[in-house]
Design an enzyme around this catalytic site. Structure first.
Site, PDB file in Angstrom:
ATOM      1  N   ILE A 136       0.858  -1.185   0.000  1.00  0.00           N
ATOM      2  CA  ILE A 136       0.000   0.000   0.000  1.00  0.00           C
ATOM      3  C   ILE A 136       0.897   1.239   0.000  1.00  0.00           C
ATOM      4  O   ILE A 136       1.692   1.442   0.919  1.00  0.00           O
ATOM      5  CB  ILE A 136      -0.935   0.010   1.228  1.00  0.00           C
ATOM      6  CG1 ILE A 136      -1.872  -1.207   1.209  1.00  0.00           C
ATOM      7  CG2 ILE A 136      -1.728   1.318   1.271  1.00  0.00           C
ATOM      8  CD1 ILE A 136      -2.851  -1.252   0.051  1.00  0.00           C
ATOM      9  N   LYS A 137       0.751   2.058  -1.039  1.00  0.00           N
ATOM     10  CA  LYS A 137       1.585   3.254  -1.165  1.00  0.00           C
ATOM     11  C   LYS A 137       0.970   4.411  -0.383  1.00  0.00           C
ATOM     12  O   LYS A 137      -0.209   4.730  -0.552  1.00  0.00           O
ATOM     13  CB  LYS A 137       1.734   3.653  -2.634  1.00  0.00           C
ATOM     14  CG  LYS A 137       2.671   2.763  -3.411  1.00  0.00           C
ATOM     15  CD  LYS A 137       2.765   3.185  -4.866  1.00  0.00           C
ATOM     16  CE  LYS A 137       3.684   4.362  -5.041  1.00  0.00           C
ATOM     17  NZ  LYS A 137       3.867   4.690  -6.489  1.00  0.00           N
ATOM     18  N   ILE A 138       1.813   5.022   0.446  1.00  0.00           N
ATOM     19  CA  ILE A 138       1.379   6.111   1.320  1.00  0.00           C
ATOM     20  C   ILE A 138       2.420   7.221   1.243  1.00  0.00           C
ATOM     21  O   ILE A 138       3.626   6.949   1.285  1.00  0.00           O
ATOM     22  CB  ILE A 138       1.249   5.612   2.779  1.00  0.00           C
ATOM     23  CG1 ILE A 138       0.200   4.491   2.883  1.00  0.00           C
ATOM     24  CG2 ILE A 138       0.911   6.754   3.726  1.00  0.00           C
ATOM     25  CD1 ILE A 138       0.185   3.788   4.233  1.00  0.00           C
TER      26      ILE A 138
END
EC number: 2.2.1.2
Length: 318
Positions: free
Chosen positions: A125-127
């Site tokens: 998950i890119k944050i």
């Protein structure tokens, strides 16, 4: 061997694209996407059916936000049918300063993947690497939701991510270079600032050396490249995510590729620890004009492309 084959001896090669048809020929281990890449991909006729299906299947019961999520997952699943490793799917950049909302969105995205039979170990998950985003990653990692910390431009961000236990970071090589070139204007010297002296390359090397010196498990994945010289100057980095255009250039290149980054070299270096608490993080980021400006700009750009994608979805749904 061509340059791409040689690079693979030292580094895991990742495809940076939403165009999954294009990535097949380069056989990457992993793939990364973002709202900008997805928006670019859905302009192509061959990907239009994915967009139309997401609208048709989900607009009535989950609204625009639900369709957007399903579209991201649809692209991710198509990519996972091609790559043997992981896909990175991005949380909406408009949540970059909201820890709770980021955690909730990440859990939701992972749940959608799992509904389609995809194990959470295959998804990152890119944050955005804001303080709030890093705190979200700390929560998510404890739930075995693995995070790719993006829009990272400084050692302060990198150290905070590692202390939070993030799975992976994506320092943006090309955007760092862009900032320094713009600041220098006509005085920019491409020879003096090329190769290993490229400011983006130097930043990634500093982060890599720090991580390996102090034994952090967080993976370093160089991103946002402007040319193959930047890529080859980081041979040995844990991972490098590369656009199809640059993958093609590497596949056609015949120069010898040498190891540039190594754990042994990093551990032998003289590196001092830096503080990673909130006051230190905010002060160090404030003192780094490049990192401050590029982080803000990056969030704005990703948010703008998310809005464009929403508009496209909304037009189809109406």
């Amino acid at each position: 061997m061509n340059e791409l084959e040689q690079l693979r001896q030292f580094t895991t090669v990742v495809a940076d694209t939403g165009d999954f048809q294009l990535m097949k020929q380069y056989k990457p281990q992993d793939a990364t996407t973002n709202p900008s890449l997805i928006f670019k991909a859905v302009q192509k006729p061959e990907y239009r059916p994915l967009l139309e299906q997401a609208v048709r299947d989900h607009h009535g019961n989950s609204g625009l936000d639900g369709v957007m999520d399903q579209l991201l997952i649809a692209f991710g699943c198509e990519i996972l049918a091609i790559v043997p490793g992981r896909v990175s799917t991005e949380v909406d950049a408009r949540l970059s300063f909201d820890t709770e909302a980021t955690v909730a969105k990440a859990r939701h995205l992972i749940g959608l993947y799992e509904q389609r039979g995809v194990a959470r170990e295959r998804v990152l998950i890119k944050i955005a690497s804001t303080w709030e985003g890093i705190r979200a990653a700390e929560v998510l990692q404890r739930e075995n939701i693995r995070c790719n910390m993006t829009l990272l431009f400084s050692l302060a961000q990198a150290v905070a991510c590692a202390e939070a236990g993030a799975q992976l970071i994506s320092p943006f090589v090309g955007r760092i270079l862009d900032w320094y070139k713009k600041q220098a204007g006509e005085k920019w010297d491409p020879v003096a600032n090329g190769g290993e002296n490229d400011p983006g390359v130097r930043s990634v090397r500093q982060i890599y050396d720090y991580y390996k010196k102090f034994g952090y498990a967080t993976e370093v994945m160089g991103a946002s490249f402007r040319g193959t010289d930047q890529i080859l100057s980081l041979a040995g980095c844990d991972l490098l995510t590369i656009s199809p255009e640059l993958l093609e250039q590497l596949a056609g290149g015949q120069s010898a590729v040498a190891l540039k980054l190594s754990v042994e070299q990093a551990q032998a270096g003289n590196v001092a620890r830096i503080a990673a608490d909130e006051p230190a993080f905010r002060w160090q980021l404030n003192e780094d004009a490049m990192a401050t400006e590029k982080l803000s700009e990056g969030i704005r750009l990703f948010a703008a492309d998310a809005v464009k994608l929403e508009k496209l979805v909304g037009e189809l749904a109406s």
